[in-house]
Design a protein around this motif. Structure first.
Motif, mmCIF file in Angstrom:
data_model
loop_
_atom_site.group_PDB
_atom_site.id
_atom_site.type_symbol
_atom_site.label_atom_id
_atom_site.label_comp_id
_atom_site.label_asym_id
_atom_site.label_seq_id
_atom_site.Cartn_x
_atom_site.Cartn_y
_atom_site.Cartn_z
ATOM 1 N N VAL A 7 29.394 -59.987 -2.028
ATOM 2 C CA VAL A 7 28.665 -58.728 -2.210
ATOM 3 C C VAL A 7 27.561 -58.892 -3.250
ATOM 4 C CG1 VAL A 7 28.841 -56.356 -3.052
ATOM 5 C CG2 VAL A 7 30.579 -57.253 -1.500
ATOM 6 N N LEU A 8 27.909 -59.414 -4.419
ATOM 7 C CA LEU A 8 26.948 -59.512 -5.522
ATOM 8 C C LEU A 8 25.814 -60.481 -5.205
ATOM 9 C CD1 LEU A 8 26.102 -58.829 -8.410
ATOM 10 C CD2 LEU A 8 27.643 -60.635 -9.221
ATOM 11 N N PHE A 9 26.165 -61.733 -4.866
ATOM 12 C CA PHE A 9 25.127 -62.726 -4.610
ATOM 13 C C PHE A 9 24.431 -62.474 -3.275
ATOM 14 C CE2 PHE A 9 27.652 -64.875 -7.824
ATOM 15 C CZ PHE A 9 26.659 -65.388 -8.645
ATOM 16 N N GLY A 10 25.150 -61.827 -2.348
ATOM 17 C CA GLY A 10 24.511 -61.478 -1.086
ATOM 18 C C GLY A 10 23.388 -60.480 -1.285
ATOM 19 N N ILE A 11 23.616 -59.483 -2.146
ATOM 20 C CA ILE A 11 22.579 -58.485 -2.430
ATOM 21 C C ILE A 11 21.406 -59.127 -3.163
ATOM 22 C CG2 ILE A 11 22.063 -56.435 -3.815
ATOM 23 C CD1 ILE A 11 24.831 -55.380 -3.136
ATOM 24 N N ILE A 12 21.708 -59.966 -4.160
ATOM 25 C CA ILE A 12 20.645 -60.633 -4.911
ATOM 26 C C ILE A 12 19.813 -61.529 -3.996
ATOM 27 C CG2 ILE A 12 20.160 -62.269 -6.763
ATOM 28 C CD1 ILE A 12 22.675 -61.245 -8.179
ATOM 29 N N SER A 13 20.484 -62.220 -3.075
ATOM 30 C CA SER A 13 19.786 -63.167 -2.205
ATOM 31 C C SER A 13 18.901 -62.469 -1.187
ATOM 32 C CB SER A 13 20.803 -64.057 -1.478
ATOM 33 O OG SER A 13 21.519 -64.849 -2.403
ATOM 34 N N THR A 14 19.232 -61.244 -0.810
ATOM 35 C CA THR A 14 18.355 -60.534 0.124
ATOM 36 C C THR A 14 17.023 -60.192 -0.539
ATOM 37 O OG1 THR A 14 19.342 -58.393 -0.486
ATOM 38 C CG2 THR A 14 20.271 -59.534 1.421
ATOM 39 N N ARG A 50 14.919 -64.768 -2.027
ATOM 40 C CA ARG A 50 15.382 -65.714 -1.004
ATOM 41 C C ARG A 50 15.545 -67.145 -1.516
ATOM 42 N NH1 ARG A 50 15.507 -63.442 4.157
ATOM 43 N NH2 ARG A 50 15.682 -61.196 3.808
ATOM 44 N N ASP A 51 15.135 -67.412 -2.733
ATOM 45 C CA ASP A 51 15.330 -68.741 -3.297
ATOM 46 C C ASP A 51 16.739 -68.923 -3.858
ATOM 47 O OD1 ASP A 51 12.734 -69.617 -2.790
ATOM 48 O OD2 ASP A 51 11.972 -68.704 -4.629
ATOM 49 N N ILE A 52 17.461 -67.837 -4.044
ATOM 50 C CA ILE A 52 18.789 -67.912 -4.664
ATOM 51 C C ILE A 52 19.753 -68.802 -3.874
ATOM 52 C CG2 ILE A 52 20.829 -66.572 -5.315
ATOM 53 C CD1 ILE A 52 18.501 -66.302 -7.233
ATOM 54 N N PRO A 53 19.844 -68.720 -2.541
ATOM 55 C CA PRO A 53 20.765 -69.613 -1.816
ATOM 56 C C PRO A 53 20.489 -71.090 -2.065
ATOM 57 C CG PRO A 53 20.075 -67.822 -0.387
ATOM 58 C CD PRO A 53 19.239 -67.722 -1.627
ATOM 59 N N GLN A 54 19.198 -71.475 -2.137
ATOM 60 C CA GLN A 54 18.870 -72.879 -2.399
ATOM 61 C C GLN A 54 19.285 -73.288 -3.813
ATOM 62 O OE1 GLN A 54 16.718 -70.806 -0.663
ATOM 63 N NE2 GLN A 54 17.298 -71.840 1.225
ATOM 64 N N VAL A 55 19.092 -72.389 -4.766
ATOM 65 C CA VAL A 55 19.495 -72.674 -6.148
ATOM 66 C C VAL A 55 21.009 -72.828 -6.231
ATOM 67 C CG1 VAL A 55 19.581 -71.756 -8.495
ATOM 68 C CG2 VAL A 55 17.498 -71.499 -7.144
ATOM 69 N N ILE A 56 21.729 -71.933 -5.567
ATOM 70 C CA ILE A 56 23.195 -71.988 -5.581
ATOM 71 C C ILE A 56 23.691 -73.273 -4.938
ATOM 72 C CG2 ILE A 56 25.293 -70.915 -4.692
ATOM 73 C CD1 ILE A 56 24.088 -69.371 -6.984
ATOM 74 N N ALA A 58 22.228 -76.135 -4.781
ATOM 75 C CA ALA A 58 21.969 -77.272 -5.664
ATOM 76 C C ALA A 58 22.971 -77.298 -6.817
ATOM 77 C CB ALA A 58 20.536 -77.198 -6.206
ATOM 78 N N LEU A 59 23.262 -76.141 -7.384
ATOM 79 C CA LEU A 59 24.168 -76.073 -8.527
ATOM 80 C C LEU A 59 25.613 -76.358 -8.122
ATOM 81 C CD1 LEU A 59 22.769 -72.948 -10.435
ATOM 82 C CD2 LEU A 59 22.487 -75.365 -11.023
ATOM 83 N N ILE A 60 26.002 -75.914 -6.926
ATOM 84 C CA ILE A 60 27.393 -76.090 -6.513
ATOM 85 C C ILE A 60 27.703 -77.557 -6.244
ATOM 86 C CG2 ILE A 60 27.193 -75.866 -3.992
ATOM 87 C CD1 ILE A 60 29.745 -74.031 -6.214
ATOM 88 N N GLN A 61 26.705 -78.321 -5.830
ATOM 89 C CA GLN A 61 26.916 -79.758 -5.649
ATOM 90 C C GLN A 61 27.167 -80.438 -6.983
ATOM 91 O OE1 GLN A 61 23.946 -81.704 -3.178
ATOM 92 N NE2 GLN A 61 23.697 -79.881 -1.919
ATOM 93 N N LEU A 62 26.427 -80.014 -8.008
ATOM 94 C CA LEU A 62 26.648 -80.555 -9.346
ATOM 95 C C LEU A 62 28.012 -80.131 -9.873
ATOM 96 C CD1 LEU A 62 25.539 -82.035 -11.840
ATOM 97 C CD2 LEU A 62 24.526 -79.860 -12.573
ATOM 98 N N ALA A 63 28.393 -78.878 -9.584
ATOM 99 C CA ALA A 63 29.680 -78.365 -10.063
ATOM 100 C C ALA A 63 30.851 -79.136 -9.459
ATOM 101 C CB ALA A 63 29.803 -76.878 -9.726
#
Length: 298
Positions: free
Chosen positions: A191-198, A201-207, A209-214
Motif C-alpha cells: 500500500v505505502l510503496f505502491g502509492i509512492i511509486s504511482t 515512477r523511479d521508486i521501483p528501480q531504486v527499490i 537496486a537497494l534490495i539486491q544490496l540488502a
C-alpha cells in the motif's frame, strides 16, 4: 493526466475513510483471492508442470548454493543446506512483497480505472499471489527436512564452530504466526510503496537496486555465527550489531528459526512487531491523503 489538488478540508481525507478502504478490501476476499489465483494460472499458462516450476526453481537454487557455500564456509551439509533452503524461501516472499508491492497499483491500472474497488484489494491480491508461490516452495522445505531430519532432530551447529541450536520441536508451530506477521507487513509495504511509486515512477528501480544490496547484507547464504570473534577474530560483537541493525534479518528469523529448530529469540518478534505498527500507520496516512489521487497517477 495531473491529479487535481484536493483542498485541505476535503472530507474524504480522513482516517475513517482510509480505514474503511482497508476493511472493505479485507471483506472483498473472494475478489482478491480469485485475482491472485488467476495471476498464477496466467503466468504458467501452457506450461507442462505449471506452478510447480516455482518449486523446481527453488529446489535448484537451494541445492546448488547449499552445496557450494557449505564447502566454501566449511559447514556440515546436513544442517547448512536446510538453513539456506528456508532462508531463500522466506527471502523470496519478502523480496516479492517489496519489489512487486511497489508496482501493485501500476500493474492494476486497468482495474483501478474501471472497477470501483478499494485500493487495499490490489495490495491483498499481490500478497495472496506471493503466498500461493510460497506454498509451492514449502514443498522443497518438506523434502529437505525429510532428507536431513536426523541432522536437525537433535542439538546441532550450522557452522563449525558455531552456536548450538536446540533442534526441531513443537516450536516449529511458531512459523505460522511468523508468516502471518510477515504477510501483514507485505500488505502495508504494498500500500505505502505502491502509492509512492504511482507518483514517482523511479521508486521501483531504486527499490530493486537497494534490495539486491540488502540480500548480501542479510544472513541468507551465511550465518551470524560467522560474525563471532571465534571465527573472524576479535571484534565479533560489533559485527553482530551490524547484522542486528538490518531489519530484513529479523523478518527472516521469525519464520526461519522455528522451521529449523533454531533458538527462537523474542527480540526479533519485538522488532518486527514495532515495525508492523509504524509501517501500518504510515500506510494508513498514505491512504488518507492520496487514495483519491491514485487513479489519476497510474
Amino acid at each position: 493526466m495531473t491529479a487535481p489538488e484536493a483542498p485541505l478540508d476535503n472530507p474524504s481525507r480522513t482516517f475513517a475513510r482510509a480505514w474503511d478502504d482497508v476493511m472493505r478490501g479485507v471483506r472483498a476476499n473472494e475478489l482478491w483471492a480469485h485475482l491472485g489465483w488467476q495471476d498464477i494460472k496466467q503466468r504458467y499458462r501452457r506450461s507442462v508442470i505449471g506452478p510447480f516450476w516455482i518449486t523446481l526453481s527453488m529446489a535448484v537454487t537451494a541445492v546448488g548454493l547449499g552445496l557450494l557455500y557449505s564447502q566454501l564456509l566449511k559447514s556440515p551439509i546436513g544442517t547448512f543446506l536446510p538453513y539456506i533452503t528456508v532462508g531463500f524461501i522466506v527471502w523470496n516472499f519478502i523480496l516479492g512483497c517489496v519489489t512487486e508491492g511497489t508496482e501493485t497499483f501500476i500493474s492494476n491500472e486497468g482495474l483501478i480505472k474501471h472497477l470501483p474497488a478499494p485500493l487495499t484489494v490490489y495490495a491483498l491480491r499481490t500478497v495472496w499471489r506471493l503466498t500461493l508461490m510460497m506454498a509451492h516452495n514449502l514443498l522443497v522445505y518438506l523434502v529437505v527436512i525429510g532428507i536431513f531430519f536426523s541432522d536437525l532432530s537433535h542439538a546441532y551447529q550450522i557452522n563449525v564452530p558455531g552456536h548450538i541450536q536446540p533442534g526441531l520441536s513443537w516450536t516449529v508451530l511458531l512459523a505460522i504466526p511468523g508468516f502471518a506477521l510477515i504477510a501483514l507487513n507485505g500488505v502495508w509495504v504494498a500500500v505505502l510503496f505502491g502509492i509512492i511509486s504511482t507518483r514517482f515512477r523511479d521508486i521501483p528501480q531504486v527499490i530493486n537496486a537497494l534490495i539486491q544490496l540488502a540480500f548480501f547484507g542479510t544472513p541468507i547464504v551465511w550465518s551470524t555465527d560467522l560474525l563471532q570473534g571465534s571465527v573472524l577474530g576479535n571484534g565479533g560483537h560489533w559485527r553482530v550489531l551490524v547484522a542486528e541493525l538490518n531489519p530484513l534479518y529479523h523478518y527472516v528469523e521469525i519464520m526461519r528459526a522455528p522451521l529449523l529448530g533454531m533458538t527462537v529469540s523474542w527480540h526479533h518478534w519485538a522488532i518486527v512487531g514495532g515495525m508492523t505498527v509504524v509501517g501500518s500507520f504510515l500506510a494508513l496516512v498514505a491512504l488518507r491523503n492520496y487514495r483519491a489521487r491514485v487513479p489519476y497517477w497510474v
